[in-house]
Design a protein around this motif. Structure first.
Motif, PDB file in Angstrom:
ATOM      1  N   GLN A 126      -4.012   6.752   9.611  1.00 53.54           N
ATOM      2  CA  GLN A 126      -4.293   7.449   8.357  1.00 53.54           C
ATOM      3  C   GLN A 126      -4.042   8.946   8.456  1.00 53.54           C
ATOM      4  O   GLN A 126      -3.337   9.530   7.636  1.00 53.54           O
TER       5      GLN A 126
ATOM      6  N   GLN B  15      -0.867  11.014   6.682  1.00 56.75           N
ATOM      7  CA  GLN B  15      -1.165  12.036   5.680  1.00 56.75           C
ATOM      8  C   GLN B  15      -0.599  13.393   6.086  1.00 56.75           C
ATOM      9  O   GLN B  15      -0.051  14.117   5.255  1.00 56.75           O
TER      10      GLN B  15
ATOM     11  N   GLU C 220       0.815   3.985  -2.978  1.00 56.20           N
ATOM     12  CA  GLU C 220       0.382   5.351  -2.703  1.00 56.20           C
ATOM     13  C   GLU C 220       1.532   6.336  -2.809  1.00 56.20           C
ATOM     14  O   GLU C 220       1.339   7.477  -3.231  1.00 56.20           O
TER      15      GLU C 220
ATOM     16  N   TYR D  31      -6.224  -3.020   8.072  1.00 55.40           N
ATOM     17  CA  TYR D  31      -7.259  -1.979   8.086  1.00 55.40           C
ATOM     18  C   TYR D  31      -7.323  -1.266   9.434  1.00 55.40           C
ATOM     19  O   TYR D  31      -7.592  -0.062   9.489  1.00 55.40           O
TER      20      TYR D  31
ATOM     21  N   ARG E 157       0.837  -1.206   0.000  1.00 48.82           N
ATOM     22  CA  ARG E 157       0.000   0.000   0.000  1.00 48.82           C
ATOM     23  C   ARG E 157       0.872   1.257   0.000  1.00 48.82           C
ATOM     24  O   ARG E 157       0.606   2.206  -0.748  1.00 48.82           O
TER      25      ARG E 157
ATOM     26  N   SER F  83      -9.735   1.012   1.445  1.00 45.72           N
ATOM     27  CA  SER F  83     -10.400   0.437   0.279  1.00 45.72           C
ATOM     28  C   SER F  83     -10.172  -1.072   0.239  1.00 45.72           C
ATOM     29  O   SER F  83      -9.289  -1.615   0.910  1.00 45.72           O
TER      30      SER F  83
ATOM     31  N   PRO G   8      -5.992   4.880   1.666  1.00 51.35           N
ATOM     32  CA  PRO G   8      -7.445   4.718   1.718  1.00 51.35           C
ATOM     33  C   PRO G   8      -7.853   3.395   2.352  1.00 51.35           C
ATOM     34  O   PRO G   8      -7.149   2.384   2.253  1.00 51.35           O
TER      35      PRO G   8
ATOM     36  N   TYR H  34      -1.786   9.480   1.462  1.00 53.06           N
ATOM     37  CA  TYR H  34      -3.165   9.144   1.823  1.00 53.06           C
ATOM     38  C   TYR H  34      -3.370   7.651   1.606  1.00 53.06           C
ATOM     39  O   TYR H  34      -3.291   7.148   0.475  1.00 53.06           O
TER      40      TYR H  34
END
Length: 421
Positions: free
Chosen positions: A366, A370, A41, A359, A37, A380, A378, A376
């Motif tokens: 998160q 950021q 990102e 998650y 991830r 998702s 997400p 960022y």
């Protein structure tokens, strides 16, 4: 189905070992997905740092160096560009808009950038997203107004109307400050996740005003000092700038204008395409990126080997269990399937728990990631590539589970009932 229930009952009987094995796999899966991830990102955030700009122009040096100081505010220019050179190309018929940039000062570790209102009108990032003000307005006629990036305002707790003093140079702690010409905060930009968040924006006139009484990098003393009110009434047109960005009327003319700038006889300059320079810069970090991914893969492999070791270790203790199953009619392939199912169940539990940990970690970190790193992450669903990685982990677990399954398959009933001394 009965073999699956039997496998679950067997794992429940050895639940402490099974939970530790599944937890080790979960941690390795979480690390692998987290690294993936962050890689994805980071690449997307990196590529979207600047958008809609056709050319970046600076003093002749390297393309990566020009990109670093003009976009990322890292490092310094080898030389400045004369103002008349900027005006020459800003008025070129091929040019739609031009953004001048002047760097050199800082404030508590954050870079200060002098520019014009064209910066707020034309600078874009991400998918052609324009800069937007969270509160306040852009700087106007007063040269001593500053617009803050979101991170600067949040970290230093500035609000509209506050006054701040800029420091000469880019050191985190500077002994030379422009304390005779304070700036007033008139605007704060919305967060972008780009270096814009870590920049203080002032007008070119403001940048000229704070250095108007400086000579050879040293401030004037005594009667040679010029006050802020005196500076407001003086001609603050800059003599030189650090770099400038160009947006063209037609993409077709990009290479022609680039060649024209690179061959300009007025002074040595370099024009680069931001997208090409970004790819070149990212390729320099590609080795470290791949190395990090390989390390996370080995962590997952270590977790699976731990699962294999646990199952193999338990085989000798379960010889009588296998013999009893054989004695009540279970065939060798039943025993082998039972062990494969146990390995698959442990891996599946580890994968699901790893997703849960991922998650949970994203939800907790998160905002921090950021605000501090401009990434960022997400919440998702896993991407197709991540599903492929998870599928590969389950397939690897099945292959590793086949090793103890093959050993159990070869064990005979007599061997299971015999006592080894």
């Amino acid at each position: 189905m009965y073999l699956f229930r039997l496998a679950m009952a067997s794992l429940a009987n050895r639940r402490f070992t099974a939970l530790l094995t599944a937890f080790a796999i979960a941690l390795s899966v979480c690390l692998l997905l987290a690294v993936e991830r962050v890689r994805t990102e980071a690449r997307a955030s990196f590529a979207s740092t600047i958008s809609g700009t056709d050319l970046i122009v600076g003093a002749r040096s390297g393309s990566v160096n020009l990109l670093l100081y003009s976009v990322f505010r890292i490092g310094n220019a080898t030389n400045n560009i004369r103002w008349d050179s900027f005006e020459h190309f800003a008025s070129n018929p091929k040019v739609k808009w031009a953004i001048p940039i002047s760097l050199g000062d800082s404030h508590r570790g954050y870079r200060v950038m002098g520019t014009t209102d064209a910066y707020f009108q034309h600078y874009q990032y991400g998918h052609q997203q324009s800069l937007q003000l969270a509160v306040g307005r852009a700087f106007a006629s007063d040269p001593f107004e500053v617009v803050l990036g979101a991170e600067v305002a949040d970290t230093l707790h500035y609000k509209l109307g506050d006054q701040l003093v800029l420091a000469h140079g880019v050191a985190a702690i500077s002994l030379v400050k422009h304390d005779d010409k304070p700036f007033t905060v008139v605007g704060i930009l919305k967060r972008t996740g780009t270096p814009v968040d870590r920049t203080l924006h002032i007008s070119l006139g403001g940048m000229e005003a704070i250095h108007i009484d400086w000579h050879n990098g040293v401030p004037a003393r005594g009667d040679g000092r010029i006050s802020a009110d005196q500076a407001r009434n003086m001609d603050l047109t800059p003599q030189a700038i650090t770099a400038f960005m160009l947006g063209l009327n037609s993409k077709i003319s990009t290479f022609a204008l680039q060649r024209e700038i690179n061959e300009f006889r007025g002074e040595p300059m370099l024009a680069i395409l931001p997208g090409v320079a970004l790819q070149e810069l990212w390729s320099l970090m590609g080795t470290a990126e791949k190395a990090l991914f390989v390390v996370s893969l080995f962590v997952v492999l270590t977790g699976l080997i731990g699962m294999l070791t646990a199952i193999l270790t338990s085989l000798n203790e379960r010889r009588r269990e296998m013999a009893i199953l054989r004695s009540v009619g279970a065939r060798p392939w039943h025993i082998a399937t039972l062990l494969v199912l146990e390995a698959f169940a442990l891996a599946l539990t580890g994968v699901l728990a790893g997703l849960g940990l991922l998650y949970l970690g994203i939800a907790l970190a998160q905002g921090y990631v950021q605000s501090n790193y401009g990434l960022y992450l997400p919440l998702s669903w896993p991407s197709q590539y991540e599903w492929t990685l998870l599928g590969g982990i389950l397939i690897a677990a099945l292959l590793m589970g086949s090793v103890p399954a093959w050993r159990a398959y070869r064990q005979s009933l007599a061997d299971g009932l015999s006592i080894r001394l």
